[in-house]
Design an enzyme around this catalytic site. Structure first.
Site, short mmCIF file in Angstrom:
data_model
loop_
_atom_site.label_atom_id
_atom_site.label_comp_id
_atom_site.label_asym_id
_atom_site.label_seq_id
_atom_site.Cartn_x
_atom_site.Cartn_y
_atom_site.Cartn_z
N GLY A 91 29.21 -46.07 -14.85
CA GLY A 91 29.18 -45.98 -13.39
C GLY A 91 30.53 -46.29 -12.79
N ASP A 136 20.80 -43.33 -10.79
CA ASP A 136 20.72 -43.39 -9.33
C ASP A 136 21.43 -42.23 -8.64
OD1 ASP A 136 19.34 -45.75 -9.50
OD2 ASP A 136 21.11 -47.00 -9.33
N GLN A 141 11.80 -45.71 -15.52
CA GLN A 141 12.63 -44.58 -15.10
C GLN A 141 13.85 -44.37 -15.99
OE1 GLN A 141 12.95 -44.88 -10.49
NE2 GLN A 141 12.09 -46.82 -11.20
N SER A 195 12.54 -15.92 -17.20
CA SER A 195 13.60 -15.19 -17.92
C SER A 195 14.98 -15.42 -17.33
CB SER A 195 13.29 -13.69 -17.92
OG SER A 195 12.03 -13.42 -18.50
N ASN A 196 15.07 -15.83 -16.07
CA ASN A 196 16.34 -16.03 -15.39
C ASN A 196 17.22 -14.77 -15.47
OD1 ASN A 196 18.14 -17.61 -13.84
ND2 ASN A 196 19.30 -18.19 -15.66
N MET A 203 10.56 -16.40 -25.07
CA MET A 203 10.41 -15.30 -24.13
C MET A 203 11.75 -15.00 -23.46
SD MET A 203 6.72 -16.19 -22.35
CE MET A 203 6.49 -14.58 -21.61
N GLU A 261 12.92 -12.72 -27.81
CA GLU A 261 11.87 -11.78 -28.22
C GLU A 261 12.33 -10.33 -28.35
OE1 GLU A 261 8.70 -11.73 -25.37
OE2 GLU A 261 10.03 -11.72 -23.65
N GLN A 287 5.21 -20.80 -22.29
CA GLN A 287 6.46 -21.00 -21.56
C GLN A 287 6.33 -20.70 -20.07
OE1 GLN A 287 9.77 -19.13 -24.20
NE2 GLN A 287 7.83 -18.49 -25.10
N ARG A 323 16.90 -4.64 -17.79
CA ARG A 323 16.41 -5.61 -16.80
C ARG A 323 17.20 -6.92 -16.84
NH1 ARG A 323 10.89 -5.06 -15.38
NH2 ARG A 323 10.56 -7.28 -15.77
#
Length: 781
Positions: A125, A163, A296, A528-529, A571, A627, A661, A735
């Site tokens: 930090g 944080d 956390q 798939s982004n 995928m 894939e 997924q 695509r």
């Protein structure tokens, strides 16, 4: 890193000696970095640039430097190979009072000089980093006192803090993992709160910074949030009780998020117990308070933190290799999707300025100093968290905005819908929900959607509205008729590549159907982004974490049985984003994707690499395959190849992850990202509609290309890009976008898997400035 050999300006071999260290240091704030997610990952990645690299690790922070001896140890490739999925910090961290004194720093300098270390990478930090800078400034003086030959000490820092309280970076290492732990608890508590009609108060960490509390509130749709930077107005008690009572009319639970450092405008602490007594006594609600505490800090790092730590580790090493005696100490940080280098002490100074501003009551200045990320979250939170009893007071625009989901479902879609609906209502619009995508729009499956109907949607996976892959080209006339029938003035399309193509078809249809001349915005949402115009899509992070957690379990199985290689199919269609990023996050040995052509020779090299790996202490392998990476080299083919060639050395197993997924609860990143995207899309539509409508009447139609856009994250900012302009940037056959930023990360994955390849440093980060730096604004369209 110790003993890195790199090429100097004259082509000669120049030794660079480094040490990796985490821990405490003198400074105004004492920040213990023990049990912080991602520190182990940064250490793991810090071995990248040199093949013949020896690594020295300082155990237990600065205390290890002061004590020397076995506390500064050489690490090997194998010793950090299982480090990636471990939380906390493997090399330990400790408060060091000795390093606060000059005598202690002299001992540390002596121990480093003995080992020939003149470069230091510090993960911590602002206290740790301030101490490192002080150590660097005193270095020459300390060497004179030790009667050692004068030299310079290079310093580079990486910020590790859950944080997210260090100015100059959008996200510190460990923050995303902490949000995962928090949201797991919130989701579990929400279930019991609904069952018993209770009010739950959750206190999260954040003594001086409310980032965790603020993002948690956005991600779970909390009724109220208390953070240090945004103290409530006077008489907040009455306001809070009115909000809770109004929410309870349509919901069986209330959720309040409190940062541990929350306070009022007079500087008096606001505690979870204080709020509990207020709600119980004034409203009579059954109220419970939960303090999450150090849960956390624990657990497995998220995929985001693994990739962030790896990227920052690489950039830190590059910064050290390029450093000169005149180079100021820098900190490696994240701005949007870009790794940047900032002067260390400038960041520390701004961080201290935040505390000073808060102490003086200048809370708006404190939020601005925190950076654009904090300010953006605050603005969205303020717009989406209002008293529903006051909704009738808002201006009515007489504008109807429709929302639909298109393509395959993914986590985070519902968060975007919820945000768009609520922000639209605050803008005075009538919000309409379209069920089952373009097909539903053609069939008239359109109905009004209200503020209360979308309550609790942020944590739901899939698509509540329903979604289909049907494109509008063949049903354009029906769509245009229903747009006129329901008097739709603006359209928000949330989905994947089908949403992008559908938006383009609507733009093309404007030539024939005037009803389509309305503002249209496409929000990328797909695992798939692969949507052009955006570096990230809603849902991709959840899918990535699903793959990563599965790979962790598989690696554990492989490590237990020894000499086993797993082949995993992911995928993504033709887009290799999931395979590549999961490979980086899980420490895969190879990831086969469509965008990077491979042949039988490459497969032979990979098999031979695994055969050699089995001779080391790391007797397991992990191979990922997209894939549609190759129609001939299928998952079965790879399984048979590896099984045959590894016979007698290792055996193989294969897993096809499939549609798991696409499912699951959205990650904090996807909830937050969807919320921001939904809000910004409605605000953009509002501005566009103001240009077209006056007094509820249409004065001009939205004909130009700038009225139909994709909202996406590009490097450092969210921006709107016309659909028409993105045509040329798209490979429609496969695509995918023609250019994809994450391909530049693939060499890092290969180097970390111990392949001998070169790392492209042509686009390395340059030193920027955080003080008086102008933050790039959103691009108006």
């Amino acid at each position: 890193l110790r003993g890195v050999m790199c090429q100097g300006s004259e082509g000669c071999a120049v030794p660079q000696l480094l040490s990796v260290e985490t821990g405490e240091a003198p400074g105004r704030f004492t920040v213990t970095q023990s049990q912080n997610h991602g520190l182990s990952i940064s250490t793991y990645a810090a071995r990248v640039p040199g093949i013949s690299t020896l690594v020295s690790l300082s155990f237990f922070g600065y205390q290890g430097l002061v004590d020397g001896g076995d506390n500064i140890r050489q690490a090997t490739w194998e010793s950090v190979s299982m480090m990636l999925q471990l939380g906390g910090t493997v090399i330990g961290s400790a408060r060091c009072q000795d390093f606060r004194t000059k005598e202690g720093r002299a001992k540390a300098a002596c121990n480093l000089v003995k080992l020939g270390i003149t470069n230091l990478c510090v993960i911590g930090g602002d206290g740790s980093l301030t101490g490192a800078n002080q150590f660097r400034n005193e270095w020459s003086e300390l060497l004179v006192e030790l009667a050692k030959k004068s030299s310079h000490l290079n310093i580079v820092g990486m910020v590790g803090s859950i944080d997210n309280d260090f100015c100059g970076t959008d996200m510190t290492i460990g923050t995303d993992s902490a949000l995962h732990r928090i949201m797991e608890v919130v989701d579990a508590i929400t279930t019991t709160a609904q069952s018993h009609q209770r009010t739950f108060i959750l206190e999260v960490m954040g003594r001086h910074c409310g980032y965790l509390a603020l993002v948690t509130a956005l991600a779970c749709g909390a009724d109220w949030v208390f953070i240090p930077e945004m103290p409530p107005e006077d008489k907040w008690e009455d306001h809070l009780c009115r909000r809770l009572a109004e929410t309870r009319r349509s919901s069986r639970l209330n959720v309040i998020i409190v940062a541990e450092g929350a306070m009022d405008r007079d500087g008096k602490p606001i505690t979870s117990d204080q709020i509990k007594h207020l709600v119980t006594n004034k409203l009579g609600y059954d109220t419970r308070a939960t303090i999450l505490g150090h849960v956390q800090r624990g657990g497995t790092p998220s995929a985001f933190d693994r990739i962030l730590g790896s990227r920052m580790g690489v950039e830190a090493v590059m910064a050290l290799l390029e450093a000169t005696p005149d180079t100021p100490a820098c900190v490696v940080s994240l701005s949007g999707n870009t790794a940047v280098r900032l002067p260390l002490m400038e960041c520390v100074q701004v961080t201290k300025d935040v505390t000073k501003a808060m102490a003086e009551g200048r809370f708006e200045d404190a939020v601005k100093l925190r950076g654009k990320c904090m300010k953006g979250h605050r603005n969205v939170c303020e717009k989406s968290c209002i008293d529903t009893v006051l909704l009738h007071c808002y201006y009515k625009s007489n504008i109807n905005v429709a929302i639909l989901n298109v393509g395959a479902p993914c986590a985070g879609m519902n968060a975007a819908v919820r945000s768009a609906v609520r922000i639209g209502i605050t803008q005075g619009h009538h919000m309409l929900a379209v069920h089952d995508g373009f097909e539903g729009l053609a069939q008239g499956l359109v109905e009004p959607i209200t503020w209360t109907e979308v309550g609790g949607w942020t944590g739901k996976g899939g698509s509540v509205l329903g979604t289909k892959r049907t494109l509008p080209a063949k049903i354009m006339e029906e769509i245009s008729l229903n747009i006129a029938r329901f008097n739709i003035h603006g359209l928000i399309i949330i989905g994947g590549f089908e949403a992008f193509v559908g938006g383009l078809e609507l733009v093309t249809g404007r030539q024939k159907y005037e009803e389509l001349c309305i503002p249209i915005v496409v929000i990328p949402a797909t695992v798939s982004n692969n949507v052009p115009g955006s570096d990230f899509s809603i849902g991709a992070d959840t899918a990535l974490n699903t793959i990563t957690s599965t790979c962790d379990r598989i690696k554990q199985s492989a490590a237990g049985t020894k000499r086993r290689v797993f082949i995993i199919e992911t995928m993504g269609g033709y887009c290799g984003y999931l395979a590549t990023m999961a490979g980086l996050a899980s420490g895969a040995d190879a990831a086969y994707i469509f965008e990077e052509h491979f042949n039988i020779h490459d497969l032979k090299v990979n098999v031979e690499h695994l055969v050699e790996k089995m001779k080391t202490t790391v007797k397991r392998g992990l191979i990922l395959r997209n894939e549609k990476c190759n129609p001939n080299y299928t998952t079965d083919f790879l399984f048979n190849l590896y099984s045959e060639e590894g016979k007698g050395v290792f055996d193989c197993r294969k897993n096809v992850l499939g549609h798991m997924q696409q499912g699951g609860t959205p990650t904090p990143f996807d909830r937050n990202f969807g919320t921001k995207m939904g809000a910004k899309s409605v605000l953009w539509l509002t501005e566009k509609l103001k240009e077209c409508y006056r007094h509820g009447e249409c004065h001009q139609r939205a004909y130009n290309q700038y009225s139909a856009c994709v909202l996406g994250m590009r490097k450092r900012t969210l921006m709107f890009q016309p659909l028409d302009e993105l045509r040329d940037q798209t490979d429609f056959e496969h695509r995918i976008p023609k250019t994809q930023w994450w391909l530049k990360l693939r060499p890092i994955m290969k180097i970390l898997a111990k392949y001998k390849i070169n790392l492209d440093t042509s686009e390395h980060a340059h030193l920027e400035h955080v003080i008086h730096k102008r933050i790039p604004a959103l691009v108006p369209v």
